[in-house]
Design an enzyme around this catalytic site. Structure first.
Site, PDB file in Angstrom:
ATOM      1  CB  SER A   1     -12.917  10.531  -5.402  1.00 24.87           C
ATOM      2  OG  SER A   1     -11.709   9.810  -5.485  1.00 24.87           O
TER       3      SER A   1
ATOM      4  N   GLY B   1      -9.459   6.911  -9.302  1.00 28.49           N
ATOM      5  CA  GLY B   1      -9.347   6.288 -10.622  1.00 28.49           C
ATOM      6  C   GLY B   1     -10.646   5.567 -10.946  1.00 28.49           C
ATOM      7  CG  LEU B   2     -11.662   5.209 -15.143  1.00 26.04           C
ATOM      8  CD1 LEU B   2     -11.244   4.663 -16.512  1.00 26.04           C
ATOM      9  CD2 LEU B   2     -12.989   5.965 -15.236  1.00 26.04           C
ATOM     10  CB  SER B   3     -15.292   1.073 -11.690  1.00 22.11           C
ATOM     11  OG  SER B   3     -15.640  -0.181 -11.158  1.00 22.11           O
TER      12      SER B   3
ATOM     13  N   GLY C   1      -7.885  -0.590  -9.977  1.00 25.36           N
ATOM     14  CA  GLY C   1      -6.988  -1.289  -9.059  1.00 25.36           C
ATOM     15  C   GLY C   1      -6.848  -0.616  -7.700  1.00 25.36           C
ATOM     16  CE  LYS C   2     -11.229   3.545  -7.216  1.00 26.98           C
ATOM     17  NZ  LYS C   2     -11.513   2.858  -8.494  1.00 26.98           N
ATOM     18  CB  SER C   3     -10.255  -2.262  -3.752  1.00 33.39           C
ATOM     19  OG  SER C   3     -11.321  -1.344  -3.727  1.00 33.39           O
TER      20      SER C   3
HETATM   21  N1  LIG Z   1      -1.207  -4.840 -11.939  1.00 35.15           N
HETATM   22  C1  LIG Z   1      -2.407  -4.824 -11.344  1.00 35.15           C
HETATM   23  N2  LIG Z   1      -2.616  -3.999 -10.290  1.00 35.15           N
HETATM   24  C2  LIG Z   1      -3.853  -3.961  -9.694  1.00 35.15           C
HETATM   25  N3  LIG Z   1      -4.903  -4.723 -10.072  1.00 35.15           N
HETATM   26  C3  LIG Z   1      -4.732  -5.556 -11.114  1.00 35.15           C
HETATM   27  C4  LIG Z   1      -3.496  -5.636 -11.790  1.00 35.15           C
HETATM   28  N4  LIG Z   1      -3.612  -6.541 -12.781  1.00 35.15           N
HETATM   29  C5  LIG Z   1      -4.865  -7.014 -12.729  1.00 35.15           C
HETATM   30  N5  LIG Z   1      -5.558  -6.430 -11.716  1.00 35.15           N
HETATM   31  C6  LIG Z   1      -6.946  -6.745 -11.410  1.00 35.15           C
HETATM   32  O1  LIG Z   1      -7.736  -5.576 -11.667  1.00 35.15           O
HETATM   33  C7  LIG Z   1      -8.867  -5.586 -10.801  1.00 35.15           C
HETATM   34  C8  LIG Z   1      -8.908  -4.269 -10.056  1.00 35.15           C
HETATM   35  O2  LIG Z   1     -10.077  -4.254  -9.286  1.00 35.15           O
HETATM   36  P1  LIG Z   1     -10.249  -3.374  -7.982  1.00 35.15           P
HETATM   37  O3  LIG Z   1     -11.467  -3.891  -7.285  1.00 35.15           O
HETATM   38  O4  LIG Z   1      -8.983  -3.301  -7.225  1.00 35.15           O
HETATM   39  O5  LIG Z   1     -10.535  -1.948  -8.647  1.00 35.15           O
HETATM   40  P2  LIG Z   1     -11.117  -0.633  -7.973  1.00 35.15           P
HETATM   41  O6  LIG Z   1     -10.319   0.481  -8.589  1.00 35.15           O
HETATM   42  O7  LIG Z   1     -11.121  -0.752  -6.501  1.00 35.15           O
HETATM   43  O8  LIG Z   1     -12.592  -0.583  -8.563  1.00 35.15           O
HETATM   44  P3  LIG Z   1     -13.961  -0.031  -7.869  1.00 35.15           P
HETATM   45  O9  LIG Z   1     -13.923   1.473  -8.023  1.00 35.15           O
HETATM   46  O10 LIG Z   1     -15.043  -0.636  -8.706  1.00 35.15           O
HETATM   47  O11 LIG Z   1     -14.005  -0.462  -6.457  1.00 35.15           O
HETATM   48  C9  LIG Z   1      -8.711  -6.759  -9.850  1.00 35.15           C
HETATM   49  O12 LIG Z   1      -9.489  -7.838 -10.343  1.00 35.15           O
HETATM   50  C10 LIG Z   1      -7.221  -7.068  -9.945  1.00 35.15           C
HETATM   51  O13 LIG Z   1      -6.927  -8.415  -9.670  1.00 35.15           O
HETATM   52 MG   LIG Z   2     -12.657  -0.743  -5.060  1.00 32.84          MG
END
Ligand SMILES: Nc1ncnc2c1ncn2[C@@H]1O[C@H](COP(=O)(O)OP(=O)(O)OP(=O)(O)O)[C@@H](O)[C@H]1O
Ligand SMILES: [Mg+2]
Length: 202
Positions: A109, A35-37, A40-42
């Site tokens: 990815s 999914g996009l940056s 919420g993946k991490s």
């Molecule tokens: N319902 C939710 N589920 C997951 N994350 C949420 C939700 N609501 C808000 N957030 C927030 O959205 C952000 C998601 O960031 P996260 O680092 O998890 O994304 P990512 O997909 O890993 O991005 P990247 O590809 O840049 O690493 C966090 O700051 C998290 O607190």
């Molecule tokens: Mg991440």
């Protein structure tokens, strides 16, 4: 054409995968979050790891930023480097699955072809694709690392969703839109996938 592998011979061990899985009471599997940056993946990967550990499952998170600090520190964000990034991660996931672990991977990815390669490396039976489908608008509004701002102003190039493509999965095993689901709700769906789709023996 000769390859670097010509003089390398596979050496079989004395312990089978079945024996390792029996010891752990689970099948090694890879849950591939894409999914996009800021989708919420991490956040979900680490919350899922904690939830699964509490249920006695041996698991491990492979996270985009963390892997780029070490194993893949020599790679950038060109399509070629992204492909190599995913290839190495998939190979690591395969090894961890072979050790009996449940791997949760959290990488943008963005290319279908790379995810297809990851599935091939890990093995179709062990691979589950999870689309964290949170929209670009929501991700950009969150912008927890300030990356979208920098991408919009041109300080960062090749940024997925802004100046590089994201190819959504066509047939994911699970779709999670974190604009609609709380972290707890998403984790519950992921735990359900792990426990009820045959990933792990009851
Ligand atoms: N319902 C939710 N589920 C997951 N994350 C949420 C939700 N609501 C808000 N957030 C927030 O959205 C952000 C998601 O960031 P996260 O680092 O998890 O994304 P990512 O997909 O890993 O991005 P990247 O590809 O840049 O690493 C966090 O700051 C998290 O607190
Ligand atoms: Mg991440």
């Amino acid at each position: 054409m000769s390859s670097k592998q010509d003089n390398v011979v596979w050496h079989d061990g004395h312990v089978t995968l079945a024996e390792r899985e029996h010891l752990l009471g689970q099948h090694g599997r890879t849950l591939w979050l894409t999914g996009l940056s800021a989708a919420g993946k991490s956040t979900l990967a680490f919350a899922l790891e904690k939830a699964l550990l509490a249920r006695g499952r041996a698991c491990y998170v492979l996270d985009g930023d963390n892997v780029r600090h070490g194993l893949n520190r020599n790679l950038g964000f060109s399509a070629e480097d992204r492909a190599e990034n995913i290839r190495r991660i998939a190979e690591v996931a395969r090894l961890m699955n072979d050790a009996g672990l449940i791997v949760i991977s959290a990488f943008i990815s963005p290319y279908r072809a790379d995810r297809h390669s990851a599935r091939t490396i890990v093995g179709t039976d062990a691979f589950r694709e999870i689309f964290v489908s949170t929209s670009l608008a929501t991700c950009e509004a969150r912008d927890p690392k300030g990356m979208y701002g920098k991408a919009r102003s041109g300080q960062i190039t090749q940024f997925t969703g802004i100046s590089a493509p994201y190819e959504a999965p066509e047939a994911p095993d699970l779709i999670l839109d974190t604009a609609e689901l709380s972290i707890e709700e998403s984790v519950a769906r992921l735990v359900d996938l792990v426990e009820h789709d045959g990933l792990t023996p009851v």
